[in-house]
Design an enzyme around this catalytic site. Sequence first.
Site: not given
Length: 845
Positions: A385-387, A463
């Site tokens: 995965d990246k994030t 957010e």
Amino acid sequence: MLITMKRYVYINDDETSHDLYCDNRISNRKYTLLNFLPKNLWEQFSRFMNQYFLLIACLQLWPLITPVNPASTWGPLIFIFAVSATKEAWDDYNRYLSDMKANEKEVWVVRQGIRKHVQAQDIHVGNIVWIRENDEVPCDLVLLGTSDPQGVCYIETAALDGETDLKTRVIPSACMGIEYELLHKIKGVIECHSPDKDIRRFDANLRLFPPFLDNDLCPLTITNTILQSCYLRNTEWACGVAVYTGNETKLGMSRGIPEPKLTAVDAMIDKLTGAIFIFQIVVVIVLGIAGNVWKDTEARKQWYVHYPMEGPWFELLVIPLRFELLCSIMIPISIKVSLDLVKSLYAKFIDWDNKMIDQETGTPSHATNTAISEDLGQVEYILTDKTGTLTENKMIFRRCCINGVFYGNESGDALKDAELIDAVSNDSADVVRFLTVMAICNTVIPVKSKSGDILYKAQSQDEDALVRAAVQLHMVFVNRNANILEIKFNASTIQYEVLETLEFTSDRKRMSVVVKNCQNGRILLLSKGADEAIIPYACAGQQTRAFLEAVEQYTQLGLRTLCLAWRELKEDEYREWSLLLKEASSTLVDREWRIAEVCQRLEHDLEILGVTAIEDRLQDGVPETIETLRKAGINFWMLTGDKQNTAIQIALSCNFISPEPKGQLLSIDGRTEDEVHRSLERVLLTMRITMSEPKDMAFVVDGWALEIALKYYRKAFTELAILSRTAICCRVTPSQKAQLVELLKSCDYRTLAIGDGGNDVRMIQQADIGVGISGREGLQAARAADYSIGKFRFLKRLILVHGRYSYNRTAFLSQYSFYKSLLICFIQILCLWNQSFQFCQLDGL
């Protein structure tokens, strides 16, 4: 897939549901006292090696053929089975104690109109359950009332999904205004689906009986529930009706023992055992025939050999079976126990490794699966995965574009841009609207600390970054009281009433809120999302070129982008649309799809306000780790839900792909089958041609094209996966991540998947080795993984140190065990030449 099975829960009915549904007794036990022995023996004898050893042990009970005391085989065999059975029994006993502790916990339940203390295991579907602040929720409840006048409560779901931020839950609209004294008298029915394990979804309808509400249908969603093992926080009390109990709760349905993973070494040992067994049978047959021939031709002539002239019918089997026992040590009985012990030790080495402790958080590495450490030394593909995995998942607001004006380009920080600060001070209309969307188009919960500071609890790091950036620009999200949001901007206070929240989904790629300005009564639709989910829905005549340029510029810098938009709604338009939403929300069939269709009717003709750019920095040591592992011959695939340009820039910065001219990145794109097919064939042809060149080739594909390729051109895509060492897959869903892992496994590659969030769990579980990072997105990935680490850089030590040592040690132990056994056996076979193929045994070996 349509779900046709339904459940009808009659609220506060002490009799109706008792016989239909299970009680709230939790049972995670694998065995009972009656079935433990037969079930455990069946599991152990399902393995070929154990069956073989049992056969040998049984043959040794026949005095006519056994060369040794049967205890020499039965003793180790019983010891091995006893150790394994004891371990299973101990684990099951601990599960029993844990279950008993949960089952005997006392809770408040309404029985015959009176609140009583009962054990948690005595809760039944339909009972009204009361819980107090900091209590653990004993089963899945639909909220009926809370201590908050607006019907809101806050829960912590860390035990469910690993996320530590508080989440808001609200009572159904049908229960609003019911007095505290009347809650235990509520009667009604809830229509819901049969139990499932989806913790993010609950589609149901509530109908209260008079006098509370005259049969008005009220739709229920996951926001109206509190699930088992959650904790009530910052709320004095809450009550709800039990809809799923015991092992039928969503958490209970998610429990289970994962299927054991077979390592490459174990698979090789199984094959080797089978080959040795076949060889052993051949040797036994040859020696048995030779022994019987010698007996009939020579033995009867010898005066010291007392063979009867006529023997029993099984006489021909005696000598072969003796040789079978003699050769049985070819397969060492000790190898299984030895491997289990050393594998447990390998796992402890990982747990004890001080060099793999994240000093920032104090998080140590941990091996959940103790049986596959040697596979770490044979990894061929890493899918990451990246994030939060390659990056820190610490979102920092860096730049923005508001109505075509770029802020932060010169200083690299929009919050320090003098032009933006002046626009905020002068109450620029464009900037105020932009900041308003940043501040309230979210699910963030502001909480006041004892010192008076406002802390924000956000489920999304994006957010959180947007709300904090708005605060620094004087648009402060002060309070969320049920549906009323309070905003302070400069010296003024503004209140908004939230009419509807259109939640983010991976298909829509945006979220929206419908709010009403409490001062002027204007109804507004506020939206934020990916550029492809916002910009195409801009109102006619609005120039979007500047926003597209901003998105392109920010993604080239490796920044995460979100587009913000809004639209003013007429009251009649909103009222008509809300009826459609209520109708879609009340259906139990394809509710999510129907709601998305209704949302689409509102989210159009948007006025694009601007673009935000958020930085997510690389973790320390990521480029060096990837470079080292690539030198070790390991291939990398990046699977991310982020934009293509952002993913490419991150890949370049962390040595995932090489820049021109050393490397070449090929793109697979298209929106139709023909376009994807042509693009795939072009990339495949280029790969074939450049295979002999010393050039790093990689390809990039988005989720849309990937779905078409996997569905219609799987064979071509599989060939491309074999040819390419590196791939970047963007905008992919959790299910697509799992499909890519399965694709590489089908090519007989040893795969390792690493991620940090709930959307990576399926990929992690599908891979041969799953590694979870204990990150900011919660502990779901770490809990589902075989190994958990604190940072990506520890993957290098996990593979190259622990994996290599474990593989070398396991290989040496296995080879030595077979070598020792075969050597002793062959020495005995050679002795037969001097014994004229008579049965013999070497004492002391």
